[in-house]
Design a protein around this motif. Structure first.
Motif, PDB file in Angstrom:
ATOM      1  N   VAL A 259      -3.334   8.216  -9.783  1.00 54.48           N
ATOM      2  CA  VAL A 259      -2.118   8.918  -9.144  1.00 54.48           C
ATOM      3  C   VAL A 259      -1.757   8.065  -7.715  1.00 54.48           C
ATOM      4  N   PHE A 260      -2.939   7.982  -6.998  1.00 52.98           N
ATOM      5  CA  PHE A 260      -2.852   7.305  -5.867  1.00 52.98           C
ATOM      6  C   PHE A 260      -2.132   5.878  -5.767  1.00 52.98           C
ATOM      7  N   SER A 261      -3.074   5.181  -6.827  1.00 48.30           N
ATOM      8  CA  SER A 261      -2.769   3.980  -7.133  1.00 48.30           C
ATOM      9  C   SER A 261      -1.324   3.484  -7.416  1.00 48.30           C
ATOM     10  N   LEU A 262      -0.565   4.496  -8.206  1.00 47.97           N
ATOM     11  CA  LEU A 262       0.935   4.241  -8.589  1.00 47.97           C
ATOM     12  C   LEU A 262       1.432   4.012  -7.228  1.00 47.97           C
ATOM     13  N   ALA A 263       1.321   4.925  -6.131  1.00 48.40           N
ATOM     14  CA  ALA A 263       1.909   4.776  -4.928  1.00 48.40           C
ATOM     15  C   ALA A 263       1.445   3.666  -3.944  1.00 48.40           C
TER      16      ALA A 263
ATOM     17  N   TYR B 164      -9.271   6.467   2.037  1.00 49.87           N
ATOM     18  CA  TYR B 164      -9.296   6.742   0.373  1.00 49.87           C
ATOM     19  C   TYR B 164     -10.633   6.746  -0.026  1.00 49.87           C
ATOM     20  N   GLN B 165     -11.767   5.946   0.578  1.00 47.18           N
ATOM     21  CA  GLN B 165     -13.136   5.922   0.394  1.00 47.18           C
ATOM     22  C   GLN B 165     -13.620   7.199   0.532  1.00 47.18           C
TER      23      GLN B 165
ATOM     24  N   SER C 260       3.185   0.032  -1.987  1.00 45.01           N
ATOM     25  CA  SER C 260       2.973  -0.214  -0.680  1.00 45.01           C
ATOM     26  C   SER C 260       2.497  -1.303  -0.473  1.00 45.01           C
ATOM     27  N   ALA C 261       1.561  -1.683  -1.220  1.00 41.75           N
ATOM     28  CA  ALA C 261       0.638  -2.884  -0.892  1.00 41.75           C
ATOM     29  C   ALA C 261       1.673  -4.163  -1.101  1.00 41.75           C
ATOM     30  N   ILE C 262       2.382  -4.123  -2.071  1.00 40.87           N
ATOM     31  CA  ILE C 262       3.277  -5.090  -2.403  1.00 40.87           C
ATOM     32  C   ILE C 262       4.474  -5.318  -1.474  1.00 40.87           C
ATOM     33  N   ALA C 263       4.812  -4.256  -0.957  1.00 34.90           N
ATOM     34  CA  ALA C 263       5.867  -4.102   0.113  1.00 34.90           C
ATOM     35  C   ALA C 263       5.388  -4.498   1.516  1.00 34.90           C
ATOM     36  N   GLU C 264       4.086  -4.454   1.742  1.00 39.46           N
ATOM     37  CA  GLU C 264       3.726  -4.957   2.963  1.00 39.46           C
ATOM     38  C   GLU C 264       2.790  -6.021   2.924  1.00 39.46           C
ATOM     39  N   ASN C 265       2.938  -6.766   1.743  1.00 36.88           N
ATOM     40  CA  ASN C 265       2.333  -8.109   1.588  1.00 36.88           C
ATOM     41  C   ASN C 265       2.552  -9.137   2.723  1.00 36.88           C
ATOM     42  N   ASP C 266       3.632  -9.152   3.055  1.00 38.29           N
ATOM     43  CA  ASP C 266       4.280 -10.164   4.102  1.00 38.29           C
ATOM     44  C   ASP C 266       4.169  -9.873   5.621  1.00 38.29           C
ATOM     45  N   SER C 267       3.703  -8.517   5.954  1.00 40.58           N
ATOM     46  CA  SER C 267       4.005  -7.788   7.209  1.00 40.58           C
ATOM     47  C   SER C 267       2.618  -8.515   7.868  1.00 40.58           C
ATOM     48  N   LYS C 268       2.750  -8.508   9.374  1.00 35.23           N
ATOM     49  CA  LYS C 268       1.975  -9.027   9.969  1.00 35.23           C
ATOM     50  C   LYS C 268       0.638  -8.320  10.445  1.00 35.23           C
TER      51      LYS C 268
ATOM     52  N   MET D 102      11.794   5.825   7.365  1.00 37.38           N
ATOM     53  CA  MET D 102      10.367   6.096   6.888  1.00 37.38           C
ATOM     54  C   MET D 102       9.230   5.119   7.100  1.00 37.38           C
ATOM     55  N   ASN D 103       8.281   5.235   7.760  1.00 35.34           N
ATOM     56  CA  ASN D 103       7.445   4.228   7.985  1.00 35.34           C
ATOM     57  C   ASN D 103       6.330   3.955   6.840  1.00 35.34           C
ATOM     58  N   LYS D 104       5.693   3.070   6.834  1.00 33.13           N
ATOM     59  CA  LYS D 104       5.076   2.674   5.541  1.00 33.13           C
ATOM     60  C   LYS D 104       3.955   3.938   5.222  1.00 33.13           C
ATOM     61  N   TYR D 105       3.323   4.508   6.296  1.00 29.95           N
ATOM     62  CA  TYR D 105       2.263   5.440   5.915  1.00 29.95           C
ATOM     63  C   TYR D 105       2.988   6.669   5.484  1.00 29.95           C
ATOM     64  N   LYS D 106       4.122   7.021   5.958  1.00 27.56           N
ATOM     65  CA  LYS D 106       4.722   8.083   5.684  1.00 27.56           C
ATOM     66  C   LYS D 106       5.231   7.928   3.988  1.00 27.56           C
ATOM     67  N   LYS D 107       5.776   6.593   3.922  1.00 34.64           N
ATOM     68  CA  LYS D 107       6.509   6.156   2.541  1.00 34.64           C
ATOM     69  C   LYS D 107       5.218   6.404   1.428  1.00 34.64           C
ATOM     70  N   LEU D 108       4.072   5.812   1.846  1.00 32.29           N
ATOM     71  CA  LEU D 108       2.798   6.111   0.938  1.00 32.29           C
ATOM     72  C   LEU D 108       2.235   7.488   0.580  1.00 32.29           C
ATOM     73  N   ALA D 109       2.463   8.422   1.658  1.00 29.37           N
ATOM     74  CA  ALA D 109       2.147   9.601   1.539  1.00 29.37           C
ATOM     75  C   ALA D 109       3.094  10.382   0.716  1.00 29.37           C
ATOM     76  N   PHE D 110       4.652  10.055   0.780  1.00 36.94           N
ATOM     77  CA  PHE D 110       5.652  10.641   0.042  1.00 36.94           C
ATOM     78  C   PHE D 110       5.427  10.282  -1.370  1.00 36.94           C
ATOM     79  N   ASN D 111       5.453   8.902  -1.713  1.00 36.64           N
ATOM     80  CA  ASN D 111       5.182   8.467  -3.010  1.00 36.64           C
ATOM     81  C   ASN D 111       4.003   9.185  -3.677  1.00 36.64           C
ATOM     82  N   THR D 112       2.850   9.175  -2.881  1.00 37.77           N
ATOM     83  CA  THR D 112       1.507   9.809  -3.398  1.00 37.77           C
ATOM     84  C   THR D 112       1.969  11.350  -3.928  1.00 37.77           C
ATOM     85  N   ALA D 113       2.645  11.943  -3.057  1.00 35.81           N
ATOM     86  CA  ALA D 113       2.980  13.288  -3.240  1.00 35.81           C
ATOM     87  C   ALA D 113       3.769  13.460  -4.527  1.00 35.81           C
ATOM     88  N   VAL D 114       4.733  12.655  -4.659  1.00 35.97           N
ATOM     89  CA  VAL D 114       5.966  12.784  -5.627  1.00 35.97           C
ATOM     90  C   VAL D 114       4.873  12.704  -7.083  1.00 35.97           C
ATOM     91  N   PHE D 115       4.107  11.593  -7.083  1.00 38.29           N
ATOM     92  CA  PHE D 115       3.367  11.110  -8.064  1.00 38.29           C
ATOM     93  C   PHE D 115       2.198  12.375  -8.640  1.00 38.29           C
TER      94      PHE D 115
END
Length: 356
Positions: free
Chosen positions: A261-265, A290-291, A269-277, A1-14
């Motif tokens: 709700v969005f912030s929980l997800a 979001y804006q 994701s923000a922490i998981a992607e902190n070290d990505s290029k 699951m890529n980062k966008y899908k994971k963010l969307a999935f977690n947001t939907a669950v929350f």
């Protein structure tokens, strides 16, 4: 699951978990407005805000560090949770020693013991629920949210509607629902396996406090922002005016709920992607979307505020509260800016620059 899908999935669950709990919250608002007069409603809000003010001070905002380092692959979750629990326990012990000072505050007089227990059970639940989220058990985390608000609703029906206990009934309802939630998570999610004194690490205390301590002033300033206006209204006008203003502030909370709700997800994701290029591009793309959505939601709430108002108060009280829609547009815009701040500050959290 890529980062966008994971963010969307977690947001939907929350969101699914949050939707049920917020529907019940709507019924709770009507229950409070139908059974508490404006003065008691104001006292309830002030006690709630006082608890929210004291919790980050005496827990040292350690649950924020629990989330940040618990999601970091370089740290052991058992050591993080046990260390956070010890720090939290030490802080709450200090609060117990200072609790006699509660009686010096006018609106706390008579509720001091309940407020102390309220803070302790809320902190306990926060530790358990955040560990559940850190472990990636987002479905269980969401289910617990629904369970807690359902229990809160049931206890409120018993203590406020049936027994007519007023503000004390509200405090008891929150205490019991938080305690039951913590007990449920402790039993079901295997938290006992993460709590052992042998996992305590003195060096982690310093690491976690360097992260969490700068967050305390931030938390307090936001609480003061929502706390001071009601205190001013209470003393410059009346408790009834402060109570009416409190109901006006509940409508903008619909926007805040969506953002939370969005912030929980998003935080995960923000922490998981902190070290990505491509971290910067990821943050920018998510923030732009979001804006846009938040602007649309803000416009919608302002447009339908006169329809929403009767849903939040009972018909018998509507005549007294019908002016709340006058104040709402200003408060909605304030909440919108707060949501943007919440998103941007999460980047500091992800990069461990909390002093900024």
């Amino acid at each position: 699951m890529n980062k966008y899908k994971k963010l969307a999935f977690n947001t939907a669950v929350f969101a699914i978990g949050s939707f049920g709990s917020k529907i019940l919250s709507l019924f709770l608002t009507r229950l409070y407005s139908g059974n508490l007069n404006p003065s008691d409603s104001n006292v309830k809000d002030l006690l709630e805000m006082t608890a929210n003010f004291l919790i980050p001070v005496f827990t040292l905002s350690i649950t924020e560090a629990l989330v940040r380092y618990g999601l970091d692959k370089d740290y052991n979750k058992r050591e993080i949770f046990t260390t956070a629990s010890c720090v939290c326990g030490f802080g709450l012990g200090a609060l117990v020693l200072l609790s006699p000072l509660f009686n010096l505050i006018e609106f706390i007089d008579g509720y001091a013991i309940l407020l102390l227990v309220y803070i302790c059970t809320s902190s306990l639940r926060s530790l358990c629920s955040q560990l559940t989220r850190v472990r990636g058990l987002v479905k269980l985390f969401s289910f617990d949210g629904i369970l807690t608000i359902l229990l809160l609703f049931i206890f409120n029906l018993i203590f406020i509607s049936a027994l007519d206990m007023g503000v004390r009934g509200f405090m008891l309802s929150v205490i019991l629902s938080d305690f039951c939630s913590a007990l449920f998570l402790f039993s079901v999610s295997g938290i006992r396996n993460y709590l052992n004194i042998s996992y305590f690490r003195k060096d982690l205390v310093g690491v976690m406090l360097r992260f969490s301590l700068p967050l305390i002033p931030t938390a307090l300033m936001w609480i003061i922002t929502g706390f001071s206006d009601r205190l001013f209204l209470r003393h410059m006008k009346s408790s009834d005016d402060a109570g009416i203003y409190g109901y006006a502030a509940k409508i903008p909370n619909l926007l805040s709920i969506a953002s939370t709700v969005f912030s929980l997800a998003w935080n995960m994701s923000a922490i998981a992607e902190n070290d990505s290029k491509d971290r910067s591009a990821f943050y920018e793309k998510v923030y732009t979307s979001y804006q846009s959505l938040m602007y649309v939601a803000t416009a919608f709430i302002i447009a339908v505020v006169q329809i929403i108002t009767p849903l939040l108060v009972t018909a018998a009280k509507y005549e007294a509260y019908k002016s709340v829609y006058i104040y709402t547009p200003f408060l909605v815009i304030g909440v919108l800016l707060m949501c943007f701040n919440q998103f941007l500050s999460s980047i500091y959290t992800a990069t461990r620059h909390t002093a900024n």
